[in-house]
Design an enzyme around this catalytic site. Structure first.
Site, short mmCIF file in Angstrom:
data_model
loop_
_atom_site.label_atom_id
_atom_site.label_comp_id
_atom_site.label_asym_id
_atom_site.label_seq_id
_atom_site.Cartn_x
_atom_site.Cartn_y
_atom_site.Cartn_z
CE LYS A 1 1.93 19.99 -19.35
NZ LYS A 1 1.23 19.23 -20.41
CD GLU B 1 1.66 12.15 -34.54
OE1 GLU B 1 1.64 13.15 -33.82
OE2 GLU B 1 2.57 11.28 -34.48
NE ARG C 1 6.14 12.72 -35.93
CZ ARG C 1 6.43 12.63 -34.65
NH1 ARG C 1 5.61 13.10 -33.74
NH2 ARG C 1 7.54 12.04 -34.26
#
Length: 629
Positions: free
Chosen positions: A282, A367, A395
């Site tokens: 990244k 979640e 969610r």
């Protein structure tokens, strides 16, 4: 940019030599740093997938072959290679979306930017191809190692592995991070695959861990050790995936174009589900991002391209106010624990984690698990605070309802980025929470109007130990304090009419307080008197509100939430139940998926500004007055 400007579509890549492809990768990285630094956006993830995206478009024939990106914040390179090279208005009104957008290009298949969903889409697309006789059209799903911490990904893998003859290529973009470094058992396993001596270390760890498990540990270890494949095969790089019935290729250097093309070509020719495990970095190629330990410039504002430093600084934001108060609460109460779903820094829990690492739990992009785990913590006498973006709590609605509320557990949900968030587009607007949470029995919901109220209401929330509590606030800079001039019931009075009976009662919700006071001032200029109140806790409706409403001719509610089922609807129901027959007008967000733009632009478009509201209220007052004559 001699090469990049010649790329108008994926097939233009076919004519480039290896040396030119390497040069193109360098040009793309330069372009990304120069352009994204001007607008802000997801810089680090895209710098990490330059070679991978080039290889994908050389090996596969998009859009005939469907290429999908999980979450989608790493799709900038994909946009460049599919003819979208004007980044001057990235994430701005009228410009390119920061995520895949089906309105922009036929190469963008899905645009949902909630993580861990891409494998479900891919499974459905592959099934459709099979039913329609398109056996030569592979589906390609690019998913990060962070997204693989989500349960939806594994539900999909379970189904994908069930069909050996559906061409489906799963590219695991493994950069050890979601926002911050990826955590959890899967992340540890992938880390093992990255090491040359992973087998020996994993064997030692596995034996010790299993043998420490009472009763079944030793038996399980012996069973695995004596299995037909043998323990070595069980934990070898391909073991975890091949045991699911998935062919595994890798790990592959995600910045080696030759290796990537070779691996992806093999995967394409396999004819069934196959995983290509790619190791990427990244922020690769941009020193400022590579040296940024927090998140490798996952998302940046406007920055100086050479240094990576912000061009300008803003005032204190809502998130940092929450973070500071959490640390203070942690010092005062040992039962307070923090939970995040792979967003420790974005939701402001990093200071709490630094001060109380043993009381901070990052569950990954999961979640649903976060909420039920919080329920378990609360059952055993702790008070969990789960900090999450408002849009992501959607969610885990069933878990809030059945695992927390049904059990009357004291869990506090802190919803960051509530209301209109703007530049990240439809999927990130937190415009549903105050509607969907209205139906949860016993839940209490606070909407602070300023930093002082955020601190106070967070403290009030964690005092509740027999019901879920919610504290929600906006994105960005906190405005100045909005003082109360009085109190009615549990409501703060922000403006009191000079007369005993004002014409209009304005019920201000959360961050809309300054707007509501401006509305009141505009109405006063026309001779219309108002009372402005902030309920502070918008669920349940304050018992004093119906009586107060009965003293006014018109009631107006203003909220940064969807109008359907929101606070305005709840207040209207409370007035009906109390037989208070006063006209009510609710102002909020229309139930639409809002395109990306700035928050102010969106608020203006949907009529949630002081002048627009005042105009409508003036007309309502006039109609009401005419009806009385």
């Amino acid at each position: 940019m001699a090469l990049l400007t010649r790329i108008r579509g994926p097939r233009d890549l076919d004519r480039l030599t290896p040396a030119q492809l390497a040069a193109l990768a360098d040009e793309i990285r330069t372009f990304l740093v120069e352009e994204v630094s001007k607008t802000g956006g997801h810089l680090g993830p895209n710098l990490g997938v330059v070679e991978l995206t080039i290889a994908l478009h050389r090996v596969f024939d998009s859009p005939r072959d469907r290429i999908l990106f999980d979450t989608g914040h790493q799709s900038y390179v994909h946009k460049l290679l599919t003819g979208r090279q004007d980044f001057s208005q990235l994430r701005m009104k009228g410009g390119l979306s920061g995520y895949p957008s089906r309105a922009e290009s036929e190469h963008d298949v899905i645009e949902n930017s909630h993580a861990s969903t891409v494998l479900g889409y891919a499974d459905g697309l592959a099934k459709a191809n099979q039913l329609q006789g398109h056996h030569d059209r592979p589906v390609v799903a690019v998913i990060g190692d962070g997204a693989l911490t989500g349960g939806m990904a594994w539900e999909a893998l379970n189904n994908i592995a069930d069909a050996k003859d559906r061409p489906l290529v799963i590219v695991v973009n493994d950069n050890e991070r979601s926002y911050s470094p990826t955590i959890g058992g899967l992340a540890n396993h992938l880390a093992t695959l990255r090491t040359t001596q992973g087998y020996e270390r994993f064997l030692s760890w596995g034996k010790e861990a299993l043998q420490r498990t009472p009763v079944v540990g030793q038996q399980l270890f012996e069973t695995l050790h004596g299995a037909k494949k043998g323990l070595k095969d069980f934990i070898a790089p391909q073991g975890m995936f091949e045991d699911l019935g998935l062919k595994y290729i890798g790990p592959i250097d995600g910045h080696d174009l030759t290796a990537l093309e070779s691996a992806l070509t093999k995967a394409r020719g396999f004819g069934g589900p196959v995983i290509v495990h790619c190791l990427t970095e990244k922020g690769r190629g941009y020193h400022a991002a590579e040296q940024h330990d927090e998140d490798r410039f996952h998302a940046v504002g406007v920055i100086h391209p050479e240094t990576g430093l912000p061009i300008k600084t803003s005032g204190k934001d809502w998130t940092s106010v929450f973070g500071e108060e959490m640390v203070a609460l942690g010092r005062e109460r040992k039962d307070i624990v923090g939970i995040t779903a792979a967003m420790l820094h974005p939701v402001g829990l990093a200071p709490f984690a630094k001060a109380f690492p043993e009381r901070t739990f990052d569950v990954g992009i999961a979640e649903q698990h976060a909420v039920t785990s919080a329920a378990g913590l609360a059952t055993n006498g702790l008070h969990p605070v789960f900090a999450v973006y408002a849009t992501f709590l959607n969610r885990a609605f069933d878990q809030v309802l059945m695992d927390v509320a049904l059990h009357r557990l004291g869990v506090t949900f802190v919803l960051d980025r509530a209301g209109v968030t703007g530049t990240d587009g439809a999927s990130h607007n937190g415009m549903w929470d105050m509607s969907i949470l209205q139906v949860v029995p016993g839940l209490r919901l606070a909407a602070p109007r300023d930093a002082d109220q955020l601190r106070a209401q967070l403290r009030e929330a964690v005092e509740v130990d027999d019901a879920p509590t919610v504290v929600r606030y906006s994105k960005g800079t906190v405005g100045p304090a909005v003082p109360a001039v009085g109190r009615i019931g549990g409501m703060d009075v922000l403006r009191a009419a000079p007369e005993v009976r004002a014409e209009v009662l304005i019920v201000s919700v959360g961050a809309m307080a300054a707007t509501c006071l401006e509305v009141a001032a505009l109405l006063a200029a026309q001779g219309i008197t108002t009372t402005v109140v902030d309920p502070r806790w918008v669920k349940p409706v304050d018992p004093a509100l119906p009586g107060l409403a009965a003293e006014h001719r018109v009631v107006v509610t203003v909220e940064d939430n969807g109008r359907a089922g929101g606070v305005g609807s709840a207040i209207a129901q409370a007035l009906r139940d109390a037989e208070v027959d006063v006209p009510l007008r609710d102002f909020g967000i229309p139930q639409e998926f809002l395109d990306h733009a700035t928050r102010d632009q969106i608020l203006e478009e949907i009529g949630l500004t002081a002048p627009a509201i005042a105009e409508q209220v003036t007309k309502l007052v006039a109609r009401t007055a005419a009806a009385r004559v």
